[in-house]
Design a protein around this motif. Structure first.
Motif, short mmCIF file in Angstrom:
data_model
loop_
_atom_site.label_atom_id
_atom_site.label_comp_id
_atom_site.label_asym_id
_atom_site.label_seq_id
_atom_site.Cartn_x
_atom_site.Cartn_y
_atom_site.Cartn_z
N THR A 22 0.84 -1.19 0.00
CA THR A 22 0.00 0.00 0.00
C THR A 22 0.88 1.24 0.00
N ILE A 23 0.70 2.09 -0.99
CA ILE A 23 1.46 3.32 -1.08
C ILE A 23 0.73 4.41 -0.30
N MET A 24 1.43 5.10 0.56
CA MET A 24 0.84 6.20 1.29
C MET A 24 0.77 7.44 0.40
N THR A 25 -0.11 8.36 0.78
CA THR A 25 -0.19 9.62 0.04
C THR A 25 0.76 10.66 0.64
N LYS A 26 1.37 10.34 1.78
CA LYS A 26 2.32 11.24 2.40
C LYS A 26 3.59 11.32 1.56
N ARG A 27 4.21 12.50 1.52
CA ARG A 27 5.41 12.67 0.70
C ARG A 27 6.66 12.39 1.53
N CYS A 28 7.61 11.71 0.91
CA CYS A 28 8.86 11.34 1.56
C CYS A 28 9.71 12.59 1.85
N GLY A 107 10.03 12.32 -2.72
CA GLY A 107 10.25 13.60 -2.07
C GLY A 107 10.88 14.62 -2.99
N PRO A 108 11.35 15.75 -2.46
CA PRO A 108 11.95 16.80 -3.26
C PRO A 108 13.15 16.33 -4.09
N ARG A 109 13.88 15.33 -3.59
CA ARG A 109 15.04 14.78 -4.32
C ARG A 109 14.67 13.54 -5.12
N GLY A 110 13.40 13.26 -5.24
CA GLY A 110 12.99 12.07 -5.97
C GLY A 110 12.90 10.87 -5.04
#
Length: 204
Positions: A22-28, A107-110
């Motif tokens: 399950t992939i979360m919608t929260k960003r890394c 995340g911001p760095r991929g």
């Protein structure tokens, strides 16, 4: 290295977690901390992840969710996952950027994480989190070697995703850390294969 070797499973483990795919919608936040805890017999305290990615590893987690930095996150993850209090922390000479996947959106760095790995001494009574961990146990270097070999076998494609989730080896991103710390041995070819698996996305 015997790539067919497995150990540490008694056939009574609970089924693999349904959250594993399950992939979360929260960003890394592209930052992870790991905490290696050892005892007087030089065994390592390892836990089986209850969420993606599958595998056994020391306590670990993202850094900047609710923490000011790596050291604070290290202390918090040990408390949250194992119920222990960190007494001392020593930054180890492994870590750095690893392009390993987590359940979160890039995340911001991929895709990937800037890792810092610590060795810790702890106090208190072991009280593993039922939500985040499974099958917490002290492991010898021989046991970790066998499970790392199973991970290398998985990286070769000779073990299915389902089989690895049911009976996991060392979490792929941790194989390199444990190798660089001299706790296990792995050939450069096997390490490259395992790194590739660590970078793969959540698979259903």
């Amino acid at each position: 290295m015997d790539l067919s070797a497995k150990t540490g499973h008694d056939g009574t483990r609970p089924p693999p977690p349904t959250e594993a795919t399950t992939i979360m919608t929260k960003r890394c936040d592209n930052a992870s901390v790991g905490v290696l805890i050892t005892d007087a017999k030089t065994r390592c305290l390892m836990l089986e992840r209850a969420t993606f990615p599958p595998g056994l590893a020391p306590a670990a987690g993202h850094v900047f969710d609710d923490h000011a930095g790596y050291e604070q996150a290290a202390r918090a993850e040990v408390a949250e996952e194992l119920g222990l209090t960190v007494a001392t922390l020593e930054l180890l000479p492994v870590g750095g950027w690893r392009p390993n996947q987590c359940r979160r959106l890039p995340g911001p760095r991929g895709v990937g994480h800037q890792w810092q790995i610590y060795q810790a001494t702890t106090t208190g009574t072991l009280r593993p989190s039922a939500r985040e961990t499974r099958n917490v146990r002290w492991m010898t270097s021989v046991e970790m070697q066998r499970l790392a070999s199973w991970t290398a076998y998985y990286a070769l494609g000779r073990v299915s995703d389902h089989e690895f989730a049911e009976s996991p080896g060392i979490e792929p991103v941790w194989v390199r850390f444990l190798t660089e710390l001299g706790l296990i041995r792995m050939s450069p070819t096997d390490l490259a294969n395992v790194d590739e698996v660590a970078a793969q996305p959540v698979r259903s």
